[in-house]
Design an enzyme around this catalytic site. Structure first.
Site: not given
Ligand code: NAD
Length: 484
Positions: A176, A252, A286, A388
């Site tokens: 996906k 992750e 990331c 973040e």
């Protein structure tokens, strides 16, 4: 305009529901994407299961790995198509897709074929009361149908980082892709077909998260394991979905990565690596740095050099070789990043550079552009120092002692990566050991042998990917005990 369909059981399948994919660079619609519903996911699960019970499950390992080599070769052959698709979907500078994102994707298939070919098994000879003894050996079996949920920030690299080991281990996958980056996963379907991968081994379902393909896939009882890269909040939702049926997950997730620059650091190295770690892919990495701590004697010089580097970035068309920074992925993400730009000022930051929207030429004016941005002067509990942002920005703060900076660097719910810049070897190792992260770089950033463990501590992840570590998730170990 492209029409991107789902790929189920070796065929491209249309859906009634469609959504638009817009260019990050111009905001023009560049693709119509077919959204998979619950029935589409069900069909993909049946197709994957049939492949496992059929040609794929029965295929000798050597043949399976040879086919993965053909996948890599076919990606190489269609290299320019992949570069064009990845650049158009993400807005990343074409030199990044050309030199990092796409080559790394092809390399993933070669590397994991090698890993699986060369992995040994453990064997424990044991004593038995009759003196004859027994042998215990462990063999690896595929886990089955793996749901692969991907983000948009380096879509092809991150997707193949999961698909390659999953297939090398003999699993079937249902991918996906992010709704923001549907193109390269679809292109890979053509590659799989051309390479001779049996129908049903690689499936692609397009759509969103909740109430769409993402949720349907993670809730489907026929999916044996789920691997995810994306935001921590999404990872929590996926954990809940995977709890039904007690299915394994690999996550992750997000980060708020610190860089620590000691006064004895080589300033050129620290500046070069920090500029890349803050601004590469417009900060949408990331592993990127969003907090920089500089030992006080170097603070002013470091901040001035980082400011000069940020102001030297060239924003523009990703296809122009002169461009060093593209736009953000979408208007929605830009609104989020700009809300942090505002919050930083509301919280009393000193703006070093940037902080707004750049003036772009008319052809690019509707794109998701923001300025490269640096702040100083915020306390450690300010939102932009804790949360973040995932944009081209960071906060720079001075520190005085090693113990103090280690405590500040670790004062976060995240634990993905950190960088340390110093010439003192003992200190480098000491600080690396003390950092609560899955990855630490010393005097560098983003440098990594693909066989090494990759993943986050704390709320940045569960599990490790890379080399043999990926096999822990994509295989089930079975012990066989043979009485001699
Ligand atoms: P996201 O969590 O918004 O989306 C990731 C994927 O999950 C998308 O395909 C999305 O459609 C899907 N999704 C969303 N909600 C879902 C649900 N409830 N159920 C199932 N699927 C769902 O993340 P993003 O915005 O695409 O990516 C950026 C984030 O990814 C950042 O937080 C970044 O740090 C993280 N990231 C982490 C790593 C890593 O290796 N740790 C690598 C890249 C990106």
């Amino acid at each position: 305009m492209q029409s991107l369909k789902n790929f189920i059981g070796g065929a491209f399948v249309a859906s009634e529901r469609r959504f638009e994919k817009r260019s990050p660079v111009t905001n023009a619609v560049i693709a119509e994407v077919h959204e998979a519903g619950a029935a589409g996911i069900d069909a993909a699960v049946q197709a994957a299961r049939a492949a496992l019970h059929g040609p794929w499950g029965a295929m000798p390992m050597a043949r399976r790995l040879e086919l993965l080599g053909r996948v890599a070769a076919e990606i190489d052959r269609r290299f320019e198509d992949f570069v064009a698709a990845e650049t158009a979907d993400t807005g990343m500078p074409a030199h990044f897709s050309r030199h990092v994102a796409i080559p790394r994707g092809a390399a993933n298939f070669r590397i994991f074929a090698d890993v699986v070919k060369n992995v040994a098994t453990e064997c424990f000879p044991m004593d038995t009361p009759d003196g004859a003894g027994a042998l215990n050996y462990a063999i690896r079996r595929p886990v089955g149908v793996v749901g692969v949920i991907c983000p948009w920030n380096a879509p092809f690299l991150l997707m193949t980082w999961k698909v390659a080991p999953a297939l090398a281990c003999g699993n079937a996958v249902i991918v996906k892709p992010s709704e923001e980056t549907p193109a390269t996963a679809t292109l890979l379907a053509e590659v799989m077909r051309e390479a001779g991968i049996p129908d049903g081994v690689y499936n692609v379902v397009h759509g969103f998260g909740p109430g769409s393909a993402g949720e349907f896939l993670t809730r489907h009882a026929g999916v044996d394991a789920i691997t995810f890269t994306g935001e921590t909040r999404t990872g929590e939702a996926i954990m809940k979905a995977a709890a039904t049926g007690a299915r394994p997950i690999s996550l992750e997730m997000g980060g708020k990565n610190p860089a620590i620059v000691f006064a004895d650091a080589d300033l050129d190295t620290a500046i070069e690596a920090t500029l890349r770690s803050v601004f590469a892919n417009s900060g949408q990495v990331c592993l990127g740095t969003e907090r920089v701590y500089v030992e006080r004697p170097l603070f002013e010089a470091f901040t001035a050099r980082l400011k000069a580097g940020a102001e030297a970035l060239t924003l523009g068309d990703p296809l122009d070789p002169a461009t060093t920074m593209g736009p953000l992925i979408s208007q929605e993400h830009r609104a989020k990043v700009l809300s942090y730009y505002k919050k930083a000022m509301d919280e009393g930051a000193t703006l070093v550079t940037g902080g707004g929207v750049p003036a772009m030429p008319p052809a690019l004016a509707e794109g998701a552009w923001v300025q490269p941005t640096l702040w100083t002067g915020l306390p450690d509990d300010a939102a932009v120092v804790r949360e973040e942002i995932f944009g081209p920005c960071c906060h720079i703060a001075p520190f005085d002692t090693e113990a103090e900076v280690l405590a500040r660097a670790n004062d976060t719910p995240y634990g993905l990566a950190a960088s340390v810049y110093t010439r003192d070897l003992a200190r480098a190792h000491r600080v690396a050991a003390g950092l609560q992260t899955g990855l630490v770089w010393i005097n560098s950033w983003f440098l990594r042998d693909l066989r090494t463990p990759f993943g986050g501590a704390k709320q940045s992840g569960i599990g490790r990917e890379g080399g043999v570590h990926s096999l822990e998730f994509y295989t089930e170990l079975k012990n066989v005990c043979v009485k001699l």
